[in-house]
Design an enzyme around this catalytic site. Structure first.
Site, PDB file in Angstrom:
ATOM      1  N   ASP A  24       0.794  -1.245   0.000  1.00  0.00           N
ATOM      2  CA  ASP A  24       0.000   0.000   0.000  1.00  0.00           C
ATOM      3  C   ASP A  24       0.822   1.289   0.000  1.00  0.00           C
ATOM      4  O   ASP A  24       0.385   2.317   0.503  1.00  0.00           O
ATOM      5  CB  ASP A  24      -1.042  -0.007   1.129  1.00  0.00           C
ATOM      6  CG  ASP A  24      -0.517   0.345   2.522  1.00  0.00           C
ATOM      7  OD1 ASP A  24       0.620   0.821   2.650  1.00  0.00           O
ATOM      8  OD2 ASP A  24      -1.259   0.161   3.494  1.00  0.00           O
ATOM      9  N   CYS A  63     -21.480   3.306  11.589  1.00  0.00           N
ATOM     10  CA  CYS A  63     -20.512   4.394  11.416  1.00  0.00           C
ATOM     11  C   CYS A  63     -21.054   5.691  12.037  1.00  0.00           C
ATOM     12  O   CYS A  63     -22.077   6.220  11.590  1.00  0.00           O
ATOM     13  CB  CYS A  63     -20.209   4.623   9.936  1.00  0.00           C
ATOM     14  SG  CYS A  63     -19.028   5.964   9.661  1.00  0.00           S
ATOM     15  N   CYS A 110      -9.799   3.981  13.287  1.00  0.00           N
ATOM     16  CA  CYS A 110     -11.122   3.573  13.769  1.00  0.00           C
ATOM     17  C   CYS A 110     -11.410   2.173  13.238  1.00  0.00           C
ATOM     18  O   CYS A 110     -11.108   1.871  12.086  1.00  0.00           O
ATOM     19  CB  CYS A 110     -12.182   4.555  13.286  1.00  0.00           C
ATOM     20  SG  CYS A 110     -13.880   4.074  13.685  1.00  0.00           S
ATOM     21  N   CYS A 138     -22.175  -2.370   9.020  1.00  0.00           N
ATOM     22  CA  CYS A 138     -21.085  -1.387   8.982  1.00  0.00           C
ATOM     23  C   CYS A 138     -21.617   0.014   8.672  1.00  0.00           C
ATOM     24  O   CYS A 138     -21.181   1.005   9.268  1.00  0.00           O
ATOM     25  CB  CYS A 138     -20.022  -1.801   7.968  1.00  0.00           C
ATOM     26  SG  CYS A 138     -20.621  -2.020   6.268  1.00  0.00           S
ATOM     27  N   CYS A 142     -18.798  -6.143  11.857  1.00  0.00           N
ATOM     28  CA  CYS A 142     -18.996  -7.056  10.719  1.00  0.00           C
ATOM     29  C   CYS A 142     -19.203  -8.489  11.207  1.00  0.00           C
ATOM     30  O   CYS A 142     -18.354  -9.027  11.924  1.00  0.00           O
ATOM     31  CB  CYS A 142     -17.792  -6.989   9.780  1.00  0.00           C
ATOM     32  SG  CYS A 142     -17.914  -8.126   8.367  1.00  0.00           S
ATOM     33  N   CYS A 192     -26.883  -7.372   4.593  1.00  0.00           N
ATOM     34  CA  CYS A 192     -26.324  -6.815   5.832  1.00  0.00           C
ATOM     35  C   CYS A 192     -25.908  -5.356   5.626  1.00  0.00           C
ATOM     36  O   CYS A 192     -25.299  -5.002   4.617  1.00  0.00           O
ATOM     37  CB  CYS A 192     -25.115  -7.634   6.272  1.00  0.00           C
ATOM     38  SG  CYS A 192     -24.323  -7.034   7.784  1.00  0.00           S
ATOM     39  N   CYS A 204     -16.423  -0.150  11.770  1.00  0.00           N
ATOM     40  CA  CYS A 204     -17.062  -0.885  10.675  1.00  0.00           C
ATOM     41  C   CYS A 204     -16.598  -2.339  10.603  1.00  0.00           C
ATOM     42  O   CYS A 204     -17.342  -3.219  10.163  1.00  0.00           O
ATOM     43  CB  CYS A 204     -16.856  -0.179   9.340  1.00  0.00           C
ATOM     44  SG  CYS A 204     -15.141  -0.027   8.811  1.00  0.00           S
ATOM     45  N   CYS A 214     -14.567  10.201   7.417  1.00  0.00           N
ATOM     46  CA  CYS A 214     -14.052   8.963   8.019  1.00  0.00           C
ATOM     47  C   CYS A 214     -13.096   9.252   9.173  1.00  0.00           C
ATOM     48  O   CYS A 214     -12.121   9.991   9.016  1.00  0.00           O
ATOM     49  CB  CYS A 214     -13.346   8.139   6.944  1.00  0.00           C
ATOM     50  SG  CYS A 214     -12.621   6.604   7.562  1.00  0.00           S
ATOM     51  N   CYS A 272     -21.851 -10.262   1.403  1.00  0.00           N
ATOM     52  CA  CYS A 272     -22.414  -9.265   2.333  1.00  0.00           C
ATOM     53  C   CYS A 272     -23.936  -9.366   2.396  1.00  0.00           C
ATOM     54  O   CYS A 272     -24.541  -9.042   3.430  1.00  0.00           O
ATOM     55  CB  CYS A 272     -22.008  -7.854   1.920  1.00  0.00           C
ATOM     56  SG  CYS A 272     -20.310  -7.420   2.362  1.00  0.00           S
TER      57      CYS A 272
END
Length: 307
Positions: free
Chosen positions: A130, A194, A237, A190, A244, A187, A240, A210, A184
């Site tokens: 990354d 938030c 944070c 998340c 899950c 659902c 989320c 965010c 997912c």
């Protein structure tokens, strides 16, 4: 020696990677359209580097001209633990509890790529954790590591989403992995959880809202509209991911000792007494250094003002 999928998987697991997938180094067409739209909406906020190197993100042959494949790798970083919830302390995102993952994973990549180069002198590669113009999550999805969750983290059915992603762009062809379907379903845990409504729609996060962005990459003051919405997060944070269902059911403790907790929480008193040199020494091997001294001071002051 001919390098095969099994060659890579066996060595990758031996050096510490938990998941391995293989993708054809084809252009990202749909993915780059979504990326362009995200940029046009200014959802990258102050991350100016996201505006650059679009063609490299779309086409990895811009990074390695001979590229034929992308080997996507994941390392589980989950360690169990609860926060004290003391108002005098700020919470740190789980990924930053231990040693800086760049330091850990780059060692793994170096060992893996050195092994593959020795096995086949024709092998060429370039790798990223990354830090380069690579669409890490998109490659992980294409390589079958997992699917993109509605919170925009990649989810794997066996270990959830608590993992780091690395990618090796290579000139070797492999048998390519099949992408995993999106599990997912209906659902929305998340999105509902938030506190700043940063997940503006399924699979889209607005960095301007965010908490992770606002406490790490953000160089400006934290807007007053977010007062009393930070739940004492001083760096990053995890809300989320914490809510899950895939993490609640399938989280597995990492085998990498470097990811075990050192900095789970930071007291506001410690930050107030800290100078820049102390900050550098204290967090030199931690992801927390990414926020810089001024950023951590700002975050602590913002959280204290919520009291």
């Amino acid at each position: 020696m001919k390098i095969t999928n099994d060659t890579v998987i066996t060595k990758a697991k031996a050096v510490g990677f938990d998941l391995v997938g293989f993708a054809n180094a084809e252009l990202f067409e749909d993915e780059i359209k979504k990326y362009d739209n995200w940029i046009q909406l200014n959802y990258q906020s102050g991350m100016e580097y996201m505006n650059r190197n679009r063609e490299k993100r779309k086409d990895v042959t811009q990074l390695l001209p001979e590229a034929k494949s992308v080997i996507s790798l994941a390392v589980n970083y989950y360690t169990p633990g609860m926060y004290s919830h003391e108002k005098s302390k700020g919470k740190v995102s789980r990924y930053a509890w231990g040693k800086d993952y760049h330091l850990v994973i780059n060692e793994m990549l170096n060992e893996l790529e050195s092994f593959l180069s020795e096995a086949d002198p024709e092998f060429k590669s370039i790798s990223y954790v990354d830090t380069g113009p690579v669409m890490d999550k998109a490659w992980a999805v294409r390589a079958g590591i997992g699917w993109l969750g509605k919170h925009t983290n990649v989810i794997n059915r066996e270990i959830g989403s608590w993992f780091f992603i690395a990618n090796i762009i290579s000139n070797i062809e492999f048998e390519y992995s099949n992408p995993i379907p999106d599990f997912c379903g209906n659902c929305s845990a998340c999105i509902d959880a938030c506190p700043t409504n940063a997940i503006v729609q399924e699979y889209v996060v607005d960095a301007n809202k965010c908490i992770s962005y606002l406490t790490i990459e953000n160089k400006k003051d934290i807007p007053n509209e977010f007062k009393e919405k930070f739940d004492n997060w001083i760096f990053g944070c995890d809300i989320c991911q914490d809510v899950c269902p895939w993490n609640e059911k399938f989280s597995v403790v990492t085998s990498v000792q470097d990811f075990f907790p050192i900095n789970k929480e930071i007291s506001f008193a410690e930050v107030e007494q800290m100078d820049e040199e102390t900050f550098r020494q204290r967090f030199k091997n931690s992801p927390i250094k990414r926020a810089k001294f001024k950023g951590l001071m700002r975050n602590a002051a913002f959280l204290k003002s919520n009291e």
